[in-house]
Design an enzyme around this catalytic site. Structure first.
Site, PDB file in Angstrom:
ATOM      1  N   PRO A 140       0.767  -1.253   0.000  1.00 44.90           N
ATOM      2  CA  PRO A 140       0.000   0.000   0.000  1.00 44.90           C
ATOM      3  C   PRO A 140       0.801   1.309   0.000  1.00 44.90           C
ATOM      4  CG  PRO A 140       0.056  -0.897   2.200  1.00 44.90           C
ATOM      5  CD  PRO A 140       0.760  -1.889   1.318  1.00 44.90           C
ATOM      6  N   CYS A 141       1.406   1.642  -1.131  1.00 43.81           N
ATOM      7  CA  CYS A 141       2.168   2.887  -1.213  1.00 43.81           C
ATOM      8  C   CYS A 141       1.284   4.118  -1.012  1.00 43.81           C
ATOM      9  CB  CYS A 141       2.951   2.969  -2.510  1.00 43.81           C
ATOM     10  SG  CYS A 141       1.985   2.680  -3.995  1.00 43.81           S
ATOM     11  N   HIS A 142      -0.027   3.971  -1.172  1.00 42.08           N
ATOM     12  CA  HIS A 142      -0.927   5.100  -0.906  1.00 42.08           C
ATOM     13  C   HIS A 142      -0.927   5.472   0.574  1.00 42.08           C
ATOM     14  CE1 HIS A 142      -3.450   1.507  -0.332  1.00 42.08           C
ATOM     15  NE2 HIS A 142      -4.153   2.226   0.534  1.00 42.08           N
TER      16      HIS A 142
END
Length: 172
Positions: free
Chosen positions: A133-135
Site C-alpha cells: 500500500p504505497c498510498h
C-alpha cells in the site's frame, strides 16, 4: 525454466486493475491493459491463461473495494525486487489498513539506509500498489505523490476509502 504469469482484469472504483500472478504469487498490479507482461515485468516471462491462479487476488480486490477486507492474504512473489527496494516494500506491506506513515517513518521502519527522498522513488516504482500500500505513505506536509491511476486523486480516494481521510464536502 521460464516463469509463467497469469493476468486478470478487475473493475474497481479507481479504474481497471490488472494483477499479474506467477506460480509464486502476485508480482505486479497495474492500471489498465497497458501493464503487459513484456512492458512491465520484463523478459523471461511467458503469459498463460489461468483464472485459478488469479482468483484469490481478484476476490480480495473486490472485497477490499466493497469494504469487506482490510488485510490481503494474496501471496507476493518478491523475486523481481531486490536489495533495499525489497526491504522497503516489505516494510510497506506491513503498514496497517486505515493508517499512514511518512516517507521518513517508512525509512526508519524498514531499517534500510534509504533516505526519505529515496523512499519516494521506491514508492513511485512500487510494482504492487494497493496490496503493497504505497498510498499509505504521505509527506510530512501533505499527501505527497502517487503514480497510479489518476495520481494524487487516486491516493486521496484510497485513503478516504480506508477511513484515514474524511470525505471532502463539495460546495453544490
Amino acid at each position: 525454466m521460464m516463469t509463467t504469469v497469469a493476468f486478470a482484469e478487475v473493475s474497481t472504483p479507481v479504474g481497471t486493475l490488472v494483477p499479474a500472478v506467477t506460480e509464486e504469487g502476485l508480482v505486479a498490479l497495474g492500471w489498465g491493459r497497458a501493464m503487459a507482461a513484456h512492458e512491465r515485468l520484463g523478459p523471461g516471462l511467458a503469459e498463460v491463461h489461468d483464472p485459478d491462479r488469479t482468483a484469490l487476488v481478484v476476490s480480495e480486490l473486490n472485497a477490499y473495494f466493497a469494504g469487506e477486507l482490510r488485510v490481503f492474504e494474496t501471496p507476493i512473489d518478491w523475486r523481481l525486487t531486490s536489495g533495499a527496494r525489497r526491504v522497503v516494500l516489505q516494510a510497506l506491506h506491513r503498514v496497517p489498513y486505515g493508517t499512514a506513515v511518512t516517507y521518513g517513518e517508512l525509512a526508519a521502519r524498514s531499517g534500510s539506509a534509504v533516505p526519505a527522498r529515496g523512499i519516494g522513488s521506491i514508492m513511485g516504482s512500487n510494482p504492487i500498489p494497493i496490496v503493497v500500500p504505497c498510498h499509505r505513505v504521505i509527506a510530512g506536509n501533505g499527501l505527497g505523490g502517487f503514480s497510479g491511476g489518476e495520481g494524487v486523486e487516486t491516493k486521496r480516494r484510497l485513503l478516504t476509502h480506508e477511513g484515514y481521510l474524511q470525505p471532502m464536502l463539495l460546495d453544490l
